[in-house]
Design a protein around this motif. Structure first.
Motif, PDB file in Angstrom:
ATOM      1  N   SER A   1       0.848  -1.189   0.000  1.00 28.61           N
ATOM      2  CA  SER A   1       0.000   0.000   0.000  1.00 28.61           C
ATOM      3  C   SER A   1       0.885   1.241   0.000  1.00 28.61           C
ATOM      4  O   SER A   1       1.993   1.224   0.551  1.00 28.61           O
ATOM      5  CB  SER A   1      -0.894  -0.009   1.239  1.00 28.61           C
ATOM      6  N   PRO A   2       0.421   2.346  -0.602  1.00 26.01           N
ATOM      7  CA  PRO A   2       1.184   3.591  -0.523  1.00 26.01           C
ATOM      8  C   PRO A   2       1.431   4.034   0.920  1.00 26.01           C
ATOM      9  O   PRO A   2       2.403   4.759   1.186  1.00 26.01           O
ATOM     10  CB  PRO A   2       0.303   4.600  -1.264  1.00 26.01           C
ATOM     11  N   ASN A   3       0.575   3.590   1.838  1.00 22.58           N
ATOM     12  CA  ASN A   3       0.752   3.964   3.245  1.00 22.58           C
ATOM     13  C   ASN A   3       1.984   3.304   3.870  1.00 22.58           C
ATOM     14  O   ASN A   3       2.374   3.654   4.986  1.00 22.58           O
ATOM     15  CB  ASN A   3      -0.495   3.583   4.043  1.00 22.58           C
ATOM     16  N   GLN A   4       2.601   2.352   3.141  1.00 16.04           N
ATOM     17  CA  GLN A   4       3.809   1.683   3.638  1.00 16.04           C
ATOM     18  C   GLN A   4       5.090   2.314   3.093  1.00 16.04           C
ATOM     19  O   GLN A   4       6.182   1.844   3.387  1.00 16.04           O
ATOM     20  CB  GLN A   4       3.768   0.198   3.268  1.00 16.04           C
ATOM     21  N   ILE A   5       4.966   3.376   2.310  1.00 16.63           N
ATOM     22  CA  ILE A   5       6.155   4.050   1.778  1.00 16.63           C
ATOM     23  C   ILE A   5       6.869   4.777   2.917  1.00 16.63           C
ATOM     24  O   ILE A   5       6.243   5.508   3.690  1.00 16.63           O
ATOM     25  CB  ILE A   5       5.775   5.039   0.666  1.00 16.63           C
ATOM     26  N   ARG A   6       8.165   4.572   3.004  1.00 16.04           N
ATOM     27  CA  ARG A   6       8.948   5.209   4.066  1.00 16.04           C
ATOM     28  C   ARG A   6      10.111   6.039   3.525  1.00 16.04           C
ATOM     29  O   ARG A   6      10.716   6.799   4.273  1.00 16.04           O
ATOM     30  CB  ARG A   6       9.502   4.148   5.028  1.00 16.04           C
ATOM     31  N   LYS A   7      10.430   5.894   2.251  1.00 11.75           N
ATOM     32  CA  LYS A   7      11.515   6.678   1.672  1.00 11.75           C
ATOM     33  C   LYS A   7      11.218   6.940   0.201  1.00 11.75           C
ATOM     34  O   LYS A   7      10.685   6.078  -0.498  1.00 11.75           O
ATOM     35  CB  LYS A   7      12.855   5.962   1.810  1.00 11.75           C
ATOM     36  N   VAL A   8      11.563   8.153  -0.243  1.00 11.49           N
ATOM     37  CA  VAL A   8      11.384   8.546  -1.641  1.00 11.49           C
ATOM     38  C   VAL A   8      12.759   8.805  -2.251  1.00 11.49           C
ATOM     39  O   VAL A   8      13.576   9.523  -1.662  1.00 11.49           O
ATOM     40  CB  VAL A   8      10.506   9.804  -1.758  1.00 11.49           C
ATOM     41  N   ASN A   9      13.011   8.208  -3.408  1.00 11.51           N
ATOM     42  CA  ASN A   9      14.284   8.385  -4.114  1.00 11.51           C
ATOM     43  C   ASN A   9      14.037   9.239  -5.355  1.00 11.51           C
ATOM     44  O   ASN A   9      13.246   8.870  -6.226  1.00 11.51           O
ATOM     45  CB  ASN A   9      14.853   7.026  -4.527  1.00 11.51           C
ATOM     46  N   LEU A  10      14.690  10.396  -5.420  1.00 12.86           N
ATOM     47  CA  LEU A  10      14.458  11.355  -6.493  1.00 12.86           C
ATOM     48  C   LEU A  10      15.637  11.399  -7.455  1.00 12.86           C
ATOM     49  O   LEU A  10      16.799  11.388  -7.034  1.00 12.86           O
ATOM     50  CB  LEU A  10      14.244  12.757  -5.920  1.00 12.86           C
ATOM     51  N   PHE A  11      15.317  11.505  -8.738  1.00  9.66           N
ATOM     52  CA  PHE A  11      16.326  11.760  -9.767  1.00  9.66           C
ATOM     53  C   PHE A  11      15.776  12.851 -10.673  1.00  9.66           C
ATOM     54  O   PHE A  11      14.699  12.699 -11.256  1.00  9.66           O
ATOM     55  CB  PHE A  11      16.627  10.498 -10.581  1.00  9.66           C
ATOM     56  N   VAL A  12      16.523  13.950 -10.778  1.00 13.22           N
ATOM     57  CA  VAL A  12      16.096  15.095 -11.590  1.00 13.22           C
ATOM     58  C   VAL A  12      17.225  15.431 -12.560  1.00 13.22           C
ATOM     59  O   VAL A  12      18.391  15.541 -12.159  1.00 13.22           O
ATOM     60  CB  VAL A  12      15.781  16.325 -10.717  1.00 13.22           C
ATOM     61  N   ALA A  13      16.891  15.591 -13.838  1.00 15.44           N
ATOM     62  CA  ALA A  13      17.879  15.941 -14.862  1.00 15.44           C
ATOM     63  C   ALA A  13      17.416  17.195 -15.591  1.00 15.44           C
ATOM     64  O   ALA A  13      16.225  17.369 -15.873  1.00 15.44           O
ATOM     65  CB  ALA A  13      18.061  14.792 -15.856  1.00 15.44           C
ATOM     66  N   ALA A  14      18.377  18.076 -15.896  1.00 20.12           N
ATOM     67  CA  ALA A  14      18.034  19.346 -16.529  1.00 20.12           C
ATOM     68  C   ALA A  14      19.082  19.719 -17.563  1.00 20.12           C
ATOM     69  O   ALA A  14      20.217  19.228 -17.539  1.00 20.12           O
ATOM     70  CB  ALA A  14      17.913  20.449 -15.480  1.00 20.12           C
ATOM     71  N   ARG A  15      18.692  20.586 -18.467  1.00 14.34           N
ATOM     72  CA  ARG A  15      19.612  21.153 -19.454  1.00 14.34           C
ATOM     73  C   ARG A  15      19.585  22.672 -19.339  1.00 14.34           C
ATOM     74  O   ARG A  15      18.671  23.261 -18.768  1.00 14.34           O
ATOM     75  CB  ARG A  15      19.234  20.729 -20.868  1.00 14.34           C
ATOM     76  N   SER A  16      20.617  23.295 -19.915  1.00  6.27           N
ATOM     77  CA  SER A  16      20.677  24.754 -19.907  1.00  6.27           C
ATOM     78  C   SER A  16      19.597  25.331 -20.820  1.00  6.27           C
ATOM     79  O   SER A  16      19.107  24.660 -21.734  1.00  6.27           O
ATOM     80  CB  SER A  16      22.055  25.223 -20.362  1.00  6.27           C
ATOM     81  N   GLN A  17      19.234  26.572 -20.568  1.00  9.78           N
ATOM     82  CA  GLN A  17      18.211  27.204 -21.389  1.00  9.78           C
ATOM     83  C   GLN A  17      18.752  27.607 -22.758  1.00  9.78           C
ATOM     84  O   GLN A  17      17.990  27.698 -23.723  1.00  9.78           O
ATOM     85  CB  GLN A  17      17.652  28.428 -20.668  1.00  9.78           C
ATOM     86  N   ASP A  18      20.064  27.853 -22.838  1.00 13.46           N
ATOM     87  CA  ASP A  18      20.697  28.259 -24.093  1.00 13.46           C
ATOM     88  C   ASP A  18      21.795  27.266 -24.466  1.00 13.46           C
ATOM     89  O   ASP A  18      22.267  26.494 -23.628  1.00 13.46           O
ATOM     90  CB  ASP A  18      21.292  29.661 -23.966  1.00 13.46           C
ATOM     91  N   VAL A  19      22.219  27.317 -25.717  1.00 12.14           N
ATOM     92  CA  VAL A  19      23.291  26.460 -26.208  1.00 12.14           C
ATOM     93  C   VAL A  19      24.638  26.986 -25.724  1.00 12.14           C
ATOM     94  O   VAL A  19      24.886  28.194 -25.699  1.00 12.14           O
ATOM     95  CB  VAL A  19      23.256  26.391 -27.745  1.00 12.14           C
ATOM     96  N   ASP A  20      25.518  26.084 -25.329  1.00  7.08           N
ATOM     97  CA  ASP A  20      26.862  26.458 -24.895  1.00  7.08           C
ATOM     98  C   ASP A  20      27.625  27.065 -26.079  1.00  7.08           C
ATOM     99  O   ASP A  20      27.735  26.436 -27.138  1.00  7.08           O
ATOM    100  CB  ASP A  20      27.599  25.210 -24.384  1.00  7.08           C
TER     101      ASP A  20
END
Length: 341
Positions: free
Chosen positions: A295-314
């Protein structure tokens, strides 16, 4: 003193002029190249700084909200309108996203594996958390009354519900009494102690005609009246990647209830969320969705991965600068139980 002939001419020869011009051009060329490289390196440093700052800011805000998950929320979650004839309740997130059809409760944290847009060939995730707002002491006094049809509540005068930190249209209210719990959405910003919950709210929370999970289910079955009831403002917050129409720049969005989509980090291309469960038996870890038998009520830890790029070209590589960040968040409010309550 020696006198020069009248017809002698002093000055530089043509060869000397050419040599001087050539040396000047060499010096200027080196200076311009150095300046160009410096400007290019400055542009690259700016892109790296902006991208990393956005990643850090967006991830930090997610961590802050996830750490508060479950505060003030009943164990087992809160009932949703359900049963024959009930419509699925909208969930904060991409437009049109709902909780699973037939869902009877909303837990403190709701996984959303691959419910976000697909970018660069990868389906992104959505995560929704629920926690109480302690900046408004709405539950410090029992409600004065609740309308028989559940369309209004009257709050004690000792609890101000108007003003800058008062209730607003779109707020979610958790009702609690001996018969259980229920959620309603405020539909009009109150100007007095009377708060309205009209039909057709943006989340479909106010489905009082549904057989189960509504405010009307909190009435006393014998008298048909509401017993002493308290109210509490809660936040339902979703994080997801959004790509606005007509734009090629994705962004990480925070959406509270069904309010506006607030961009908290630009250039975010990927959000992946996995979960660790504690069930006393297998204790699944790093899973993308709720395993069968859990059940979702048994979740005890959240593992996050976030990836991003620059708004402009290098300017040096002529490509986007990309970076990613990963972290883990323990759900403290779901891990500890008040044994003396």
């Amino acid at each position: 003193m020696r006198n020069l002939p009248r017809d002698s001419e002093s000055g530089f020869t043509l060869a000397e002029m050419l040599i001087a011009m050539m040396l000047t051009l060499i010096v200027l060329s080196a200076a311009i190249e150095t300046l160009t490289r410096t400007m290019s390196m400055t542009g690259t440093a700016r892109l790296i700084s902006e991208t990393n700052h956005g990643l850090q800011a967006g991830t930090s805000l997610m961590v802050r909200d996830i750490m508060q998950t479950g505060q003030g929320i009943p164990l087992g979650g809160i009932p949703l309108p359900s049963g024959v004839g009930a419509d699925p309740v909208y969930r904060p997130g991409p437009d049109g996203l709902t909780f699973d059809s037939g869902a009877e409760t909303v837990p403190a944290i709701s996984p959303g594996n691959e419910l976000g847009p697909t970018l660069l060939g990868v389906a992104t995730d959505v995560v929704t958390v629920l926690y109480a707002d302690r900046t408004l002491a709405l539950d410090s006094k029992p409600l004065v009354t609740i309308a028989a049809d559940g369309t209004t509540m009257t709050v004690d005068n000792a609890v101000p519900v108007t003003g800058s930190n008062g209730l607003k249209a779109g707020d979610l209210i958790l009702f609690t009494n001996p018969n259980g719990n229920a959620l309603q959405m405020v539909t009009t910003t109150p100007t007095s102690q009377v708060v309205e919950f009209q039909d057709n709210d943006p989340m479909r929370m106010n489905q009082r005609s549904a057989p189960l999970g509504t405010l009307l289910n909190l009435k006393d079955p014998d008298t048909g009246a509401f017993p002493q009831t308290t109210a509490l403002r809660v936040f339902m917050i979703s994080y997801f990647v959004d790509l606005p129409d007509g734009s090629d720049l994705p962004r990480l969005v925070r959406r509270v209830n069904m309010g506006d989509k607030l961009a908290i980090a630009m250039g975010v291309e990927n959000l992946q969320v996995t979960y660790d469960f504690v069930d006393g038996t297998t204790n699944p870890t790093n899973v993308e969705d709720v395993p069968s038998g859990n059940s979702p009520n048994q979740i005890r830890k959240v593992n996050l991965f976030v990836a991003a790029r620059s708004q402009d070209v290098d300017p040096q590589t002529h490509e986007y600068f990309r970076n990613s960040m990963a972290t883990q968040v323990g759900l403290r409010s779901l891990s500890f139980v008040d044994r003396y309550r």
